[in-house]
Design a protein around this motif. Structure first.
Motif, PDB file in Angstrom:
ATOM      1  N   ALA A   1      -1.661  -4.010   8.576  1.00  0.00           N
ATOM      2  CA  ALA A   1      -3.063  -3.577   8.545  1.00  0.00           C
ATOM      3  C   ALA A   1      -3.281  -2.429   9.520  1.00  0.00           C
ATOM      4  CB  ALA A   1      -3.977  -4.748   8.884  1.00  0.00           C
TER       5      ALA A   1
ATOM      6  N   THR B   1      -6.651  -7.042   8.436  1.00  0.00           N
ATOM      7  CA  THR B   1      -5.615  -7.984   7.992  1.00  0.00           C
ATOM      8  C   THR B   1      -6.038  -8.671   6.692  1.00  0.00           C
ATOM      9  OG1 THR B   1      -5.212  -8.339  10.317  1.00  0.00           O
ATOM     10  CG2 THR B   1      -4.207  -9.902   8.826  1.00  0.00           C
TER      11      THR B   1
ATOM     12  N   SER C   1       0.799  -1.224   0.000  1.00  0.00           N
ATOM     13  CA  SER C   1       0.000   0.000   0.000  1.00  0.00           C
ATOM     14  C   SER C   1       0.837   1.283   0.000  1.00  0.00           C
ATOM     15  CB  SER C   1      -0.921   0.015   1.225  1.00  0.00           C
ATOM     16  OG  SER C   1      -1.613   1.243   1.265  1.00  0.00           O
TER      17      SER C   1
ATOM     18  N   VAL D   1      -4.900  -6.768   3.637  1.00  0.00           N
ATOM     19  CA  VAL D   1      -3.460  -6.767   3.382  1.00  0.00           C
ATOM     20  C   VAL D   1      -3.050  -7.992   2.572  1.00  0.00           C
ATOM     21  CG1 VAL D   1      -1.200  -7.007   4.507  1.00  0.00           C
ATOM     22  CG2 VAL D   1      -2.855  -5.347   5.371  1.00  0.00           C
TER      23      VAL D   1
END
Ligand SMILES: Cc1ncc(COP(=O)(O)O)c(C=O)c1O
Length: 383
Positions: free
Chosen positions: A355, A362, A296, A365
């Motif tokens: 996360a 989670t 991310s 992710v």
């Protein structure tokens, strides 16, 4: 003996050269399935979304080898892919078959979930008199999909009249990750009421099921005949403090190698927007992983990776294909191992940590690791 296999996904000739890889430990999947096995119920391994990013087929096979008896998917396409791969176990599609998919789904032997009259009629038409077992999903309060409990008796009577067999009855919890939340108990009560009213009408589905990972771990009364486990079989805990979470082994490890190193004087600024400024001279390592790989961009401000067994901060904006890491005065060289998720020496970066750094779950992710990252399967002979 360690055995590894590189599974080609997208762009096969390119991914072979890439040092960025997700290694999935199938022994961990088997361990988690055994550790989570409920005392009386069967287990459905939920392998939708390509096995939460881990690979639906290898994870499905490992889970079945360790004692799971069902697989769960979100899409007809996901189920057909598992069948094409040669998996013969029962596969429940957790949403209603979309219009037009019924023939292909039944042809592949996928077990349907039903909850609307239209869905029921389409399924009965496609079944064309064949005896098909269906699982009716009841909306006990999450309000995503499912049948209004008040319509259960009438719906089941319609299904039976159309020649379908009520093989299963199920529901899904909205708050099982919030330990002790009374809404889970309320959903269980509503589900039990539907079961009782069906029994009163002489309908006894072979499989009742409700529990996801968090409920299976924290609420034994939710086990019924099958528990549907996703996140926990991947070794990840859906919530802090769940009983049994410490026994789980995370199955996914995400690694790369340092691709470039430069020594920069204090005052230099790094990456798009030049938002990261060095207070003093520092060694900056470039790692060939970016947001197109599912790492991310929100980690630009907060992320850390492991190099040489130490945590290092991400220096500035995560770009599409690469990110930079501030290594201070530590010796770092091209080709050094980098861990984005997983353990290196005494340090570990967990999916849960990633996360919480970016304020997500989670689940997201691991699902986000893109197809561009090859999955490598590691196995150990049965422990
Ligand atoms: C209907 C249904 N059952 C079970 C699961 C598995 O949930 P978990 O990954 O929390 O175990 C999911 C996942 O979202 C789901 O949608």
């Amino acid at each position: 003996m360690a055995r590894t296999e590189l599974v080609r996904t997208l762009l096969p000739p390119v991914t072979d050269f890439r040092p960025t890889v997700c290694t999935v430990d199938l022994a961990a999947i088997r361990h988690n399935v055994r550790a989570l096995a409920p005392p009386r119920a069967q287990m459905m391994a939920v392998v939708k979304a390509n096995g939460y990013g881990h690979g639906a087929e290898p994870v499905g096979r490992a889970a079945l080898a360790a004692g799971a008896t069902w697989l769960g998917v979100a899409l007809v396409e996901e189920g057909i892919r598992l069948r094409d791969a040669g998996i013969g176990a029962p596969i429940l599609v957790l949403t209603q078959f979309p219009p037009g998919s019924e023939g292909a789904a039944l042809g592949a032997g996928l077990t349907p979930t039903v909850y609307t009259s239209e869905g029921l009629a389409r399924l009965a038409a496609a079944a064309a008199g064949r005896s098909i077992g269906v699982h009716v999903k009841i909306d006990t309060g999450m309000h995503r999909v499912g049948l209004d409990p008040a319509r259960a008796l009438e719906f089941v009577a319609d299904a039976t009249r159309m020649g379908l067999e009520i093989e299963g009855l199920w529901t899904h919890f909205a708050t099982s990750e919030e330990l002790g939340d009374p809404f889970t108990g309320l959903q269980l009560e509503r589900f039990a009421d539907v079961v009782a009213s069906l029994r009163g009408a002489g309908v006894r589905p072979r499989y009742l099921h409700a529990a996801n990972s968090a409920a299976a771990m924290a609420v034994p009364a939710s086990h019924f005949d099958i528990v549907r486990l996703g996140l926990a079989i991947y070794g990840l805990s859906p919530a802090a403090g769940l009983p049994g979470a410490d026994a789980l082994w995370p199955a996914m490890r995400w690694t790369s190698k340092v691709a470039a190193v430069r020594r920069l004087p204090g005052g230099e600024r790094i990456s798009y927007g030049l938002r990261y400024r060095l207070d003093r001279a520092s060694t900056i390592a470039t790692v060939p992983v970016g947001y197109a790989d599912g790492y991310s961009r929100l980690l630009s401000e907060t992320g850390e990776v492991l190099i040489g067994g130490r945590r290092r901060r991400i220096a500035g904006t995560v770009t599409m294909d690469q990110l930079m890491v501030d290594c201070g005065d530590d010796p770092v060289a091209e080709g050094n191992d980098v861990v984005l998720m997983g353990r290196q020496g005494d340090e570990e970066i967990t999916a849960e940590e990633l996360a919480s750094r970016i304020g997500t779950a989670t689940y997201e992710v691991v699902c986000q690791v893109s197809e561009r990252v090859p999955r490598r399967y590691e196995d150990r002979d049965a422990e």
